[in-house]
Design a protein around this motif. Structure first.
Motif, mmCIF file in Angstrom:
data_model
loop_
_atom_site.group_PDB
_atom_site.id
_atom_site.type_symbol
_atom_site.label_atom_id
_atom_site.label_comp_id
_atom_site.label_asym_id
_atom_site.label_seq_id
_atom_site.Cartn_x
_atom_site.Cartn_y
_atom_site.Cartn_z
ATOM 1 N N ALA A 1 0.828 -1.211 0.000
ATOM 2 C CA ALA A 1 0.000 0.000 0.000
ATOM 3 C C ALA A 1 0.862 1.260 0.000
ATOM 4 O O ALA A 1 0.587 2.216 -0.737
ATOM 5 C CB ALA A 1 -0.936 -0.003 1.206
ATOM 6 N N LEU A 2 1.899 1.272 0.810
ATOM 7 C CA LEU A 2 2.771 2.458 0.870
ATOM 8 C C LEU A 2 3.533 2.665 -0.436
ATOM 9 O O LEU A 2 3.636 3.798 -0.925
ATOM 10 C CB LEU A 2 3.742 2.340 2.041
ATOM 11 C CG LEU A 2 3.121 2.510 3.428
ATOM 12 C CD1 LEU A 2 4.150 2.214 4.513
ATOM 13 C CD2 LEU A 2 2.571 3.920 3.585
ATOM 14 N N ILE A 3 4.058 1.590 -1.002
ATOM 15 C CA ILE A 3 4.782 1.707 -2.273
ATOM 16 C C ILE A 3 3.841 2.209 -3.368
ATOM 17 O O ILE A 3 4.189 3.115 -4.138
ATOM 18 C CB ILE A 3 5.428 0.355 -2.660
ATOM 19 C CG1 ILE A 3 6.582 0.041 -1.710
ATOM 20 C CG2 ILE A 3 5.909 0.365 -4.111
ATOM 21 C CD1 ILE A 3 7.119 -1.375 -1.830
ATOM 22 N N ALA A 4 2.646 1.640 -3.437
ATOM 23 C CA ALA A 4 1.679 2.080 -4.442
ATOM 24 C C ALA A 4 1.278 3.529 -4.236
ATOM 25 O O ALA A 4 1.121 4.284 -5.209
ATOM 26 C CB ALA A 4 0.447 1.178 -4.414
ATOM 27 N N PHE B 1 3.118 5.971 -2.830
ATOM 28 C CA PHE B 1 4.232 6.832 -3.251
ATOM 29 C C PHE B 1 4.354 6.882 -4.771
ATOM 30 O O PHE B 1 4.535 7.958 -5.355
ATOM 31 C CB PHE B 1 5.547 6.377 -2.623
ATOM 32 C CG PHE B 1 5.607 6.555 -1.129
ATOM 33 C CD1 PHE B 1 5.099 7.701 -0.517
ATOM 34 C CD2 PHE B 1 6.150 5.583 -0.324
ATOM 35 C CE1 PHE B 1 5.148 7.872 0.855
ATOM 36 C CE2 PHE B 1 6.203 5.737 1.059
ATOM 37 C CZ PHE B 1 5.701 6.883 1.647
ATOM 38 N N LEU B 2 4.218 5.720 -5.424
ATOM 39 C CA LEU B 2 4.276 5.691 -6.886
ATOM 40 C C LEU B 2 3.137 6.486 -7.500
ATOM 41 O O LEU B 2 3.322 7.221 -8.473
ATOM 42 C CB LEU B 2 4.251 4.249 -7.394
ATOM 43 C CG LEU B 2 5.525 3.426 -7.202
ATOM 44 C CD1 LEU B 2 5.286 1.984 -7.619
ATOM 45 C CD2 LEU B 2 6.669 4.028 -8.001
ATOM 46 N N ALA B 3 1.949 6.345 -6.939
ATOM 47 C CA ALA B 3 0.786 7.075 -7.460
ATOM 48 C C ALA B 3 0.978 8.582 -7.311
ATOM 49 O O ALA B 3 0.617 9.344 -8.219
ATOM 50 C CB ALA B 3 -0.484 6.631 -6.753
ATOM 51 N N LEU B 4 1.546 9.003 -6.202
ATOM 52 C CA LEU B 4 1.794 10.432 -6.018
ATOM 53 C C LEU B 4 2.794 10.965 -7.040
ATOM 54 O O LEU B 4 2.649 12.084 -7.550
ATOM 55 C CB LEU B 4 2.302 10.696 -4.596
ATOM 56 C CG LEU B 4 1.261 10.560 -3.485
ATOM 57 C CD1 LEU B 4 1.921 10.683 -2.114
ATOM 58 C CD2 LEU B 4 0.174 11.616 -3.643
ATOM 59 N N ILE B 5 3.793 10.168 -7.358
ATOM 60 C CA ILE B 5 4.796 10.579 -8.346
ATOM 61 C C ILE B 5 4.193 10.586 -9.749
ATOM 62 O O ILE B 5 4.373 11.536 -10.521
ATOM 63 C CB ILE B 5 6.034 9.652 -8.278
ATOM 64 C CG1 ILE B 5 6.754 9.844 -6.942
ATOM 65 C CG2 ILE B 5 6.975 9.910 -9.442
ATOM 66 C CD1 ILE B 5 7.818 8.794 -6.651
ATOM 67 N N ILE B 6 3.457 9.532 -10.074
ATOM 68 C CA ILE B 6 2.876 9.387 -11.418
ATOM 69 C C ILE B 6 1.735 10.380 -11.648
ATOM 70 O O ILE B 6 1.510 10.830 -12.768
ATOM 71 C CB ILE B 6 2.379 7.938 -11.634
ATOM 72 C CG1 ILE B 6 3.563 6.977 -11.618
ATOM 73 C CG2 ILE B 6 1.605 7.801 -12.926
ATOM 74 C CD1 ILE B 6 3.146 5.512 -11.607
ATOM 75 N N LYS B 7 1.038 10.746 -10.577
ATOM 76 C CA LYS B 7 -0.159 11.593 -10.687
ATOM 77 C C LYS B 7 0.133 12.925 -11.378
ATOM 78 O O LYS B 7 -0.720 13.475 -12.061
ATOM 79 C CB LYS B 7 -0.738 11.825 -9.296
ATOM 80 C CG LYS B 7 -2.116 12.411 -9.284
ATOM 81 C CD LYS B 7 -2.659 12.453 -7.869
ATOM 82 C CE LYS B 7 -4.109 12.808 -7.882
ATOM 83 N NZ LYS B 7 -4.693 12.752 -6.550
ATOM 84 N N GLU B 8 1.349 13.435 -11.210
ATOM 85 C CA GLU B 8 1.714 14.712 -11.826
ATOM 86 C C GLU B 8 1.701 14.628 -13.352
ATOM 87 O O GLU B 8 1.256 15.552 -14.022
ATOM 88 C CB GLU B 8 3.110 15.147 -11.348
ATOM 89 C CG GLU B 8 3.212 15.385 -9.860
ATOM 90 C CD GLU B 8 2.377 16.572 -9.418
ATOM 91 O OE1 GLU B 8 2.295 17.561 -10.169
ATOM 92 O OE2 GLU B 8 1.797 16.494 -8.318
#
Length: 128
Positions: A8-11, A13-20
């Protein structure tokens, strides 16, 4: 639990990075992560259901009632899961409709149990 928290934490963090750059991909990542976590728990859910059914049989409880209650619990979890996904996608109106549908289905499944409960109470009352 540590595996689930880690995924959940990895997803997240990745989602926050990709969201941009790609908000759609970020949403899909979160959606697939939620489904993966659910699938990870299927064995646990099956074990719990089996244990409850065994306990009900040993207590002499009608299995129809136990199965109905388990269905009600399942509907509640599925409705909540779908509602949260809809909210994550920014579809609050759809989320509200999913919650309403879940509540109506739960009420429909509970009617036979409520009927038996009311009949039992009426038969226990002294006749005047």
């Amino acid at each position: 639990m540590l595996q689930i928290a880690g995924i959940a934490l990895i997803a997240t963090f990745l989602a926050l990075i990709i969201k941009e750059q790609k908000p759609t991909f970020a949403f899909l990542l979160i959606l697939f992560t939620g489904c993966a976590i659910f699938l990870f728990l299927v064995d646990q859910i099956h074990g719990i259901i089996t244990t409850i059914e065994v306990l009900a049989q040993s207590a002499g409880i009608n299995t129809m009632y136990v199965k109905t209650i388990l269905k009600i619990i399942g509907i509640a979890y599925i409705a909540e899961f779908a509602s949260h996904i809809s909210k994550d996608a920014g579809m609050g109106a759809i989320a509200a409709k999913v919650e309403l549908a879940g509540k109506i289905l739960i009420l429909a499944l509970a009617v036979p149990i409520l009927t038996v409960l009311i009949d039992t109470v009426i038969h226990m009352m002294p006749v005047k």
